[in-house]
Design a protein around this motif. Structure first.
Motif, PDB file in Angstrom:
ATOM      1  N   VAL A 181       0.834  -1.208   0.000  1.00 36.27           N
ATOM      2  CA  VAL A 181       0.000   0.000   0.000  1.00 36.27           C
ATOM      3  C   VAL A 181       0.867   1.257   0.000  1.00 36.27           C
ATOM      4  CG1 VAL A 181      -1.677   1.321   1.340  1.00 36.27           C
ATOM      5  CG2 VAL A 181      -1.941  -1.156   1.106  1.00 36.27           C
ATOM      6  N   VAL A 182       1.858   1.260   0.877  1.00 33.51           N
ATOM      7  CA  VAL A 182       2.701   2.446   0.990  1.00 33.51           C
ATOM      8  C   VAL A 182       3.509   2.657  -0.295  1.00 33.51           C
ATOM      9  CG1 VAL A 182       4.627   3.495   2.243  1.00 33.51           C
ATOM     10  CG2 VAL A 182       2.780   2.373   3.495  1.00 33.51           C
ATOM     11  N   ALA A 183       4.069   1.594  -0.816  1.00 31.57           N
ATOM     12  CA  ALA A 183       4.893   1.716  -2.025  1.00 31.57           C
ATOM     13  C   ALA A 183       4.059   2.232  -3.193  1.00 31.57           C
ATOM     14  CB  ALA A 183       5.520   0.373  -2.379  1.00 31.57           C
ATOM     15  N   ARG A 184       2.863   1.694  -3.360  1.00 30.14           N
ATOM     16  CA  ARG A 184       2.021   2.175  -4.457  1.00 30.14           C
ATOM     17  C   ARG A 184       1.742   3.666  -4.304  1.00 30.14           C
ATOM     18  NH1 ARG A 184      -0.559  -2.956  -4.478  1.00 30.14           N
ATOM     19  NH2 ARG A 184      -2.193  -2.297  -3.049  1.00 30.14           N
ATOM     20  N   GLY A 185       1.491   4.059  -3.062  1.00 30.23           N
ATOM     21  CA  GLY A 185       1.219   5.476  -2.821  1.00 30.23           C
ATOM     22  C   GLY A 185       2.402   6.351  -3.194  1.00 30.23           C
ATOM     23  N   MET A 186       3.599   5.862  -2.937  1.00 27.97           N
ATOM     24  CA  MET A 186       4.798   6.666  -3.202  1.00 27.97           C
ATOM     25  C   MET A 186       5.308   6.491  -4.630  1.00 27.97           C
ATOM     26  SD  MET A 186       7.065   6.373   0.291  1.00 27.97           S
ATOM     27  CE  MET A 186       7.626   4.708  -0.032  1.00 27.97           C
ATOM     28  N   GLY A 187       4.686   5.582  -5.371  1.00 25.58           N
ATOM     29  CA  GLY A 187       5.187   5.322  -6.717  1.00 25.58           C
ATOM     30  C   GLY A 187       6.507   4.580  -6.695  1.00 25.58           C
ATOM     31  N   THR A 188       6.778   3.909  -5.584  1.00 24.21           N
ATOM     32  CA  THR A 188       8.021   3.149  -5.471  1.00 24.21           C
ATOM     33  C   THR A 188       7.770   1.709  -5.889  1.00 24.21           C
ATOM     34  OG1 THR A 188       8.710   4.552  -3.648  1.00 24.21           O
ATOM     35  CG2 THR A 188       9.834   2.440  -3.861  1.00 24.21           C
ATOM     36  N   CYS A 189       8.694   1.195  -6.650  1.00 28.48           N
ATOM     37  CA  CYS A 189       8.636  -0.185  -7.109  1.00 28.48           C
ATOM     38  C   CYS A 189       8.642  -1.132  -5.898  1.00 28.48           C
ATOM     39  CB  CYS A 189       9.882  -0.312  -7.976  1.00 28.48           C
ATOM     40  SG  CYS A 189      10.444  -1.899  -8.356  1.00 28.48           S
ATOM     41  N   CYS A 190       7.793  -2.157  -5.934  1.00 26.43           N
ATOM     42  CA  CYS A 190       7.671  -3.018  -4.744  1.00 26.43           C
ATOM     43  C   CYS A 190       7.239  -4.440  -5.097  1.00 26.43           C
ATOM     44  CB  CYS A 190       6.666  -2.409  -3.774  1.00 26.43           C
ATOM     45  SG  CYS A 190       6.315  -3.403  -2.320  1.00 26.43           S
ATOM     46  N   ILE A 191       7.878  -5.398  -4.425  1.00 30.32           N
ATOM     47  CA  ILE A 191       7.476  -6.801  -4.540  1.00 30.32           C
ATOM     48  C   ILE A 191       7.181  -7.303  -3.128  1.00 30.32           C
ATOM     49  CG2 ILE A 191       8.247  -9.133  -5.144  1.00 30.32           C
ATOM     50  CD1 ILE A 191       9.974  -7.906  -7.301  1.00 30.32           C
ATOM     51  N   THR A 192       6.016  -7.947  -2.950  1.00 30.24           N
ATOM     52  CA  THR A 192       5.702  -8.500  -1.632  1.00 30.24           C
ATOM     53  C   THR A 192       5.537 -10.017  -1.739  1.00 30.24           C
ATOM     54  OG1 THR A 192       3.355  -8.125  -2.018  1.00 30.24           O
ATOM     55  CG2 THR A 192       4.532  -6.414  -0.817  1.00 30.24           C
ATOM     56  N   GLY A 193       5.442 -10.651  -0.585  1.00 32.95           N
ATOM     57  CA  GLY A 193       5.169 -12.077  -0.545  1.00 32.95           C
ATOM     58  C   GLY A 193       6.164 -12.912  -1.333  1.00 32.95           C
ATOM     59  N   CYS A 194       7.422 -12.505  -1.315  1.00 35.12           N
ATOM     60  CA  CYS A 194       8.434 -13.241  -2.065  1.00 35.12           C
ATOM     61  C   CYS A 194       8.959 -14.347  -1.158  1.00 35.12           C
ATOM     62  CB  CYS A 194       9.542 -12.277  -2.474  1.00 35.12           C
ATOM     63  SG  CYS A 194      10.644 -12.969  -3.666  1.00 35.12           S
ATOM     64  N   GLU A 195       8.171 -15.439  -1.095  1.00 34.65           N
ATOM     65  CA  GLU A 195       8.385 -16.436  -0.052  1.00 34.65           C
ATOM     66  C   GLU A 195       9.665 -17.244  -0.206  1.00 34.65           C
ATOM     67  OE1 GLU A 195       5.237 -18.044   1.813  1.00 34.65           O
ATOM     68  OE2 GLU A 195       3.830 -16.449   1.273  1.00 34.65           O
ATOM     69  N   ALA A 196      10.239 -17.225  -1.397  1.00 33.86           N
ATOM     70  CA  ALA A 196      11.489 -17.960  -1.598  1.00 33.86           C
ATOM     71  C   ALA A 196      12.639 -17.341  -0.807  1.00 33.86           C
ATOM     72  CB  ALA A 196      11.842 -17.993  -3.077  1.00 33.86           C
ATOM     73  N   LEU A 197      12.443 -16.090  -0.399  1.00 39.29           N
ATOM     74  CA  LEU A 197      13.505 -15.424   0.341  1.00 39.29           C
ATOM     75  C   LEU A 197      13.354 -15.678   1.838  1.00 39.29           C
ATOM     76  CD1 LEU A 197      13.559 -11.909  -1.368  1.00 39.29           C
ATOM     77  CD2 LEU A 197      14.919 -13.923  -1.947  1.00 39.29           C
ATOM     78  N   THR A 198      14.460 -16.009   2.484  1.00 38.65           N
ATOM     79  CA  THR A 198      14.472 -16.083   3.939  1.00 38.65           C
ATOM     80  C   THR A 198      15.297 -14.905   4.426  1.00 38.65           C
ATOM     81  OG1 THR A 198      14.496 -18.461   3.684  1.00 38.65           O
ATOM     82  CG2 THR A 198      14.873 -17.593   5.900  1.00 38.65           C
ATOM     83  N   VAL A 199      14.588 -13.917   4.944  1.00 43.08           N
ATOM     84  CA  VAL A 199      15.271 -12.675   5.304  1.00 43.08           C
ATOM     85  C   VAL A 199      15.712 -12.752   6.760  1.00 43.08           C
ATOM     86  CG1 VAL A 199      15.060 -10.180   5.421  1.00 43.08           C
ATOM     87  CG2 VAL A 199      13.794 -11.458   3.678  1.00 43.08           C
ATOM     88  N   ASP A 200      16.987 -12.513   6.966  1.00 45.56           N
ATOM     89  CA  ASP A 200      17.533 -12.478   8.322  1.00 45.56           C
ATOM     90  C   ASP A 200      18.003 -11.051   8.574  1.00 45.56           C
ATOM     91  OD1 ASP A 200      18.974 -12.639  10.633  1.00 45.56           O
ATOM     92  OD2 ASP A 200      20.088 -14.456  10.069  1.00 45.56           O
ATOM     93  N   GLU A 201      17.086 -10.277   9.170  1.00 43.43           N
ATOM     94  CA  GLU A 201      17.363  -8.847   9.313  1.00 43.43           C
ATOM     95  C   GLU A 201      18.525  -8.591  10.271  1.00 43.43           C
ATOM     96  OE1 GLU A 201      13.304  -8.002  10.128  1.00 43.43           O
ATOM     97  OE2 GLU A 201      12.835  -8.157   8.004  1.00 43.43           O
ATOM     98  N   GLN A 202      18.620  -9.435  11.321  1.00 40.74           N
ATOM     99  CA  GLN A 202      19.680  -9.225  12.313  1.00 40.74           C
ATOM    100  C   GLN A 202      21.065  -9.437  11.738  1.00 40.74           C
ATOM    101  OE1 GLN A 202      18.706 -10.929  16.209  1.00 40.74           O
ATOM    102  NE2 GLN A 202      18.011  -8.781  16.268  1.00 40.74           N
ATOM    103  N   ASN A 203      21.215 -10.514  10.980  1.00 36.29           N
ATOM    104  CA  ASN A 203      22.547 -10.807  10.434  1.00 36.29           C
ATOM    105  C   ASN A 203      22.758 -10.209   9.059  1.00 36.29           C
ATOM    106  OD1 ASN A 203      23.563 -12.374  12.652  1.00 36.29           O
ATOM    107  ND2 ASN A 203      22.000 -13.881  12.082  1.00 36.29           N
TER     108      ASN A 203
END
Ligand code: ADP
Ligand code: MG
Ligand code: MG
Length: 870
Positions: free
Chosen positions: A457-479
């Motif tokens: 929602v936010v990305a569309r509002g800002m006109g920023t390119c966005c991909i969600t629900g990309c489940e193949a990715l395992t994101v480890d924000e801490q490391n």
């Protein structure tokens, strides 16, 4: 005055036009109630109460409380339930809602009114397991919104319990549910807080918390970003609860009446069975597409389809609808004009005209100039895409193409972007806390969440390119790393993100400009029909001129001749001319430059054909054409067969302490008339050549940087005689032509009536005029303008948005004076602000004939010009 104020409106009382007072959500709940839609009853506490409370907290106890209690009594009567007794307990939601929609910015509390006793009573009509589920959620939302305990701490408690018991929340026994509830309460105790058992106390505290949330950090950031005033306040909606979490014949969802990414005309959205409130947007469970509801609950689905149409027809725009189904019974909980991508805005606007729902003028106002910018922005080069290495694919949540280094936190996004890097923010999911990092990102990628998740929602509002629900990715924000199968990527790796296809690629991919699509052409054709001033382009190269014509420029407002001297061959001749020791040498250089320029103009006129083109004679100081490095100087001397020392000396003499205020513009024309003479000769020779080939041209020659009427007269005189010579030499009858001037000095504005006597046309050079009026160097303003805007000293960079009070006043004065002398004189504006929508509104108002901007800004400017006329 406060005495006469109405603090609270029942949903039956308001209308959609009351957004200022009731907030967008409240006004639309009222409107839907009025339309007879199935909206659970409730009332709205006004935005005025919010502002009054924020200014003086005592207002709440002395005045607002009793009004709220009255409103609750009415609600009790309407629903035949009680807010305080233990039989038929009335539960409510407390929902914020400001005039402008601020998605996820301020929180909602559901199931309010439950306590240790009432939860048992509530269970009588439902089940204890369900009642506990509601109570647990209330504790969490209340803890978060009122006490400021991060949601995550509650989520952690819950997932710890799930792990310890090795089962999901839905399969907890009553005992186990009680234990989780107890652990939530202990969380409160550990902070010396107590969850109030009195429903009214819950309601009062929740209301105050929503009021206070108007001033929280992320709300402030959002308002800044979207230019929403800070003094509007939020309303509070109190609404009786319906329960989407009461079993498999219940659920909740969010649906757009048309596709908000592409604009296609079918329902688009998601729902979750047996779920409450924000489960859909939070991206915790992955929801099902709305089409599946048709199989699962055909009646509720049919009802929804019906109401969606009612709402769209009524609001005459694509709606974003929140609904809940309780035991197959549909309730509409919110509607608003849906946020959409630029592509969708365009398609929807055109479709609504086709469907006879809105007029062309309305359609023109449904698309913003900024959206047009997005529509013509780059996409990945399709050839390069074929060879690109695909990393993963997710949902195409917001279109566009972007390359950058990957980062995993909003903080890192800001840091990298401050260092001048383009960043791609990669996260499990985003939340409103990430907003500042999202703003600076070129693209946003999340491993979880759907098309209506926060990130989407936010990305569309800002006109920023966005991909969600990309489940193949395992994101480890801490490391600071992300895994994809065998592959591991870390902060700083480069991704290319295609928000249109939902694909992520490794490394950088070149971009190209999107096709200028038919829909855009259609809209801009309508724009031209209502436009009251023309849009021209600042362009001189073949490529730029062609782009300008493709984008629908009505002519060229500024062709800068100095840009034609920059090829290696040409600059050498220019240098030869500047450094010439003899008339012969100068003459030779001029002859060769003449040949180049004549060919240039010939080509340019062929592209613009019968459209007007204003050609400006040489403007920059001479030394801009000369080398400054000793090595380059030596090379040049060699080529020209001169002594390096002498050349160096000559170049030094040409240096100026303040070149922008120095020997440039018409001042060059006066000291070195041969250059201007050569330029007009080239212009007229090419015009005559084209004339002979059957093309009729009205040459328009512009003299820059005039401050004095005598300057203009002097130059006009020798140019006129040069032009006459050309006619004579070519043996043709004199052709009509125009000699005009640029207005870019404050003095010129004040004597515009005098200058108008000698000039055939004017064009305001707003870049120099702003520079000369403010005394801000346009090349150096970057060093301090951010400090100025941060400290609130100036609203914006005056080189990007016209300073209407100062520079704008000068222009207004000059236009008035010029029209006193020559009412029909053609007056234009070139310079950066000629393409800026706000500035365009001002120029339309003061009656200039055209604005001229860089080619890529033309489509947006055409729309801005139309909007200024509607
Ligand atoms: P936001 O502004 O963040 O969308 P809302 O006030 O719309 O917050 O509330 C979020 C969600 O909570 C709604 O979409 C709806 O699912 C749920 N909700 C709000 N009020 C009620 C209610 N009275 N009954 C059932 N669910 C509700
Ligand atoms: Mg909502
Ligand atoms: Mg200038």
């Amino acid at each position: 005055e406060a005495e006469s104020m109405q603090f609270i409106y029942d949903f039956e009382e308001g209308r959609r036009t009351d957004k200022g007072l009731l907030g967008g959500k409240g006004a639309n709940l009222a409107e839907m109630t009025h339309l007879g839609l199935p909206v659970p009853p409730g009332f709205t506490i006004t935005t005025e109460c919010c502002m009054t409370y924020l200014a003086d907290e005592s207002f709440f106890d002395t005045q607002l409380k009793s009004s709220i209690m009255n409103a609750v009594h009415k609600l009790e009567n309407k629903t035949h339930k009680s807010f305080t007794n233990t039989i038929d307990p009335l539960l409510v939601s407390v929902r914020s809602g400001a005039k402008f929609s601020m998605p996820g910015m301020m929180d909602t509390i559901l199931n309010l009114g439950l306590n240790d006793q009432r939860v048992q009573a509530f269970a009588q009509t439902t089940s204890l397991a369900f009642a506990y589920d509601c109570y647990r959620r209330l504790l969490q939302m209340y803890g978060d919104v009122v006490f400021g305990i991060p949601k995550e701490e509650f989520y952690d408690l819950l997932s710890n319990a799930e792990q310890a018991l090795a089962k999901k929340t839905d399969s907890f026994t009553l005992r186990e549910q009680e234990e989780v509830i107890q652990s939530y309460k202990e969380k409160f105790f550990s902070r010396n807080l107590v969850f109030p058992q009195d429903p009214y106390e819950q309601l009062f505290e929740a209301t105050k918390a929503v009021f206070r949330s108007w001033n929280n950090q992320r709300a402030n950031v959002y308002r800044e970003l979207n230019h929403i005033p800070h003094n509007l306040g939020t309303a509070v909606n109190v609404q009786s609860m319906v329960f989407g979490n009461s079993g498999d014949q219940s659920g909740t969802g969010v649906v757009f009446t048309r596709n908000p990414a592409t604009g296609e005309g079918h329902l688009f959205g998601e729902f979750l069975l047996n779920a409450q409130g924000e489960d859909v947007v939070a991206g915790i469970r992955t929801p099902a597409p709305i089409a599946e509801l048709k199989e699962q609950m055909p009646t509720a689905y049919a009802d929804f389809v019906h109401y969606a149409k009612v709402l769209e027809d009524h609001y005459k725009d694509m709606q974003d609808i929140e609904f809940t189904i309780e035991n197959e019974h549909l309730y509409i909980l919110q509607t608003r004009d849906g946020k959409r991508t630029a592509k969708a805005a365009l398609t929807i606007a055109l479709d609504l005209v086709k469907e006879g729902i809105i007029s062309k003028e309305t359609a023109l106002n449904r698309v913003s100039p900024e959206m047009i910018d997005q529509l013509i922005h780059p996409v990945f080069d399709s050839n390069a895409l074929k060879d690109a290495e695909l990393v993963a694919a997710g949902l195409p949540a917001s279109p566009g193409a972007a390359t950058g280094v990957i980062v995993f936190t909003a903080e890192a996004a800001k840091d990298f972007s401050n260092m001048g890097q383009k960043v791609i923010l990669v996260r499990q999911e985003t939340s409103p806390e990430d907003i500042e990092g999202m703003i600076v990102s070129e693209a946003i990628v999340t491993s979880r969440g759907g098309m209506t998740s926060h990130a989407a929602v936010v990305a569309r509002g800002m006109g920023t390119c966005c991909i969600t629900g990309c489940e193949a990715l395992t994101v480890d924000e801490q490391n600071k790393q992300v895994k994809c199968g065998e592959l591991l990527f870390t902060e700083g790796d480069i991704f290319s993100v295609d928000g249109t296809s939902g694909k992520i690629f490794l490394g950088e991919i070149p971009t190209v400009i999107a096709e200028n699509n038919e829909e855009l052409k259609q809209l801009l054709t309508w724009a031209d029909e209502v436009a009251q001033l023309n849009v021209r382009a600042n362009a001189e190269t073949v490529l730029d001129l062609t782009t300008a014509m493709d984008f629908g420029a009505t002519g060229i407002g500024l062709a800068r001749t100095e840009h034609m001297f920059f090829g290696a061959e040409r600059v050498l001749e220019m240098r030869r001319l500047i450094l010439a020791d003899s008339d012969k040498e100068a003459q030779d250089a001029l002859e060769r430059l003449l040949t180049f320029q004549e060919e240039d103009f010939y080509q340019m006129y062929q592209i613009v054909q019968d459209k007007p083109m204003v050609i400006r004679l040489l403007d920059p100081p001479m030394h801009e054409f000369l080398p400054h490095e000793p090595n380059d100087i030596r090379q040049l001397a060699l080529k020209l067969g001169k002594s390096p020392l002498l050349v160096e000396e000559q170049i030094r003499r040409l240096q100026e302490a303040n070149p922008m205020l120095g020997h440039r513009g018409c001042r060059l024309g006066i000291t070195m008339p041969t250059i201007y003479q050569m330029q007009v000769r080239a212009i007229f020779k090419s015009v005559i050549r084209l004339q002979k080939e059957g093309q009729t041209i009205l040459p328009e020659v512009m003299i820059p940087l005039i401050a004095e009427k005598e300057e203009l007269l002097y130059i006009k005189q020798f140019l006129t005689s040069t032009i006459e010579q050309v006619f004579a030499q070519e043996g043709i009858e004199p052709l009509p032509y125009e000699l005009g001037t640029m207005i870019e000095l404050p003095r010129a504005c004040f004597i515009a009536d005098e200058l108008a006597k000698e000039a055939d046309f004017f064009s305001f050079g707003t870049n120099d005029l702003t520079q000369m009026t403010y005394g801000f160097s346009r090349d150096d303003i970057g060093k301090f303008i951010n400090t100025y805007t941060e400290k609130g000293i100036m609203q914006s960079d005056p080189f990007q948005h016209l300073d209407q009070n100062g520079v704008g006043s000068l222009i207004r004065v000059a236009v008035e004076k010029a029209r006193q002398t020559k009412p029909e004189m053609c007056i234009g504006v070139c310079g950066e602000v000629g393409g800026d929508p706000d500035s365009i509104r001002f120029f339309a108002e003061i009656g200039v004939d055209y604005v001229s901007c860089s080619p890529f800004r033309i489509p947006a400017a055409r729309l801005a010009v139309a909007q200024a006329a509607i």
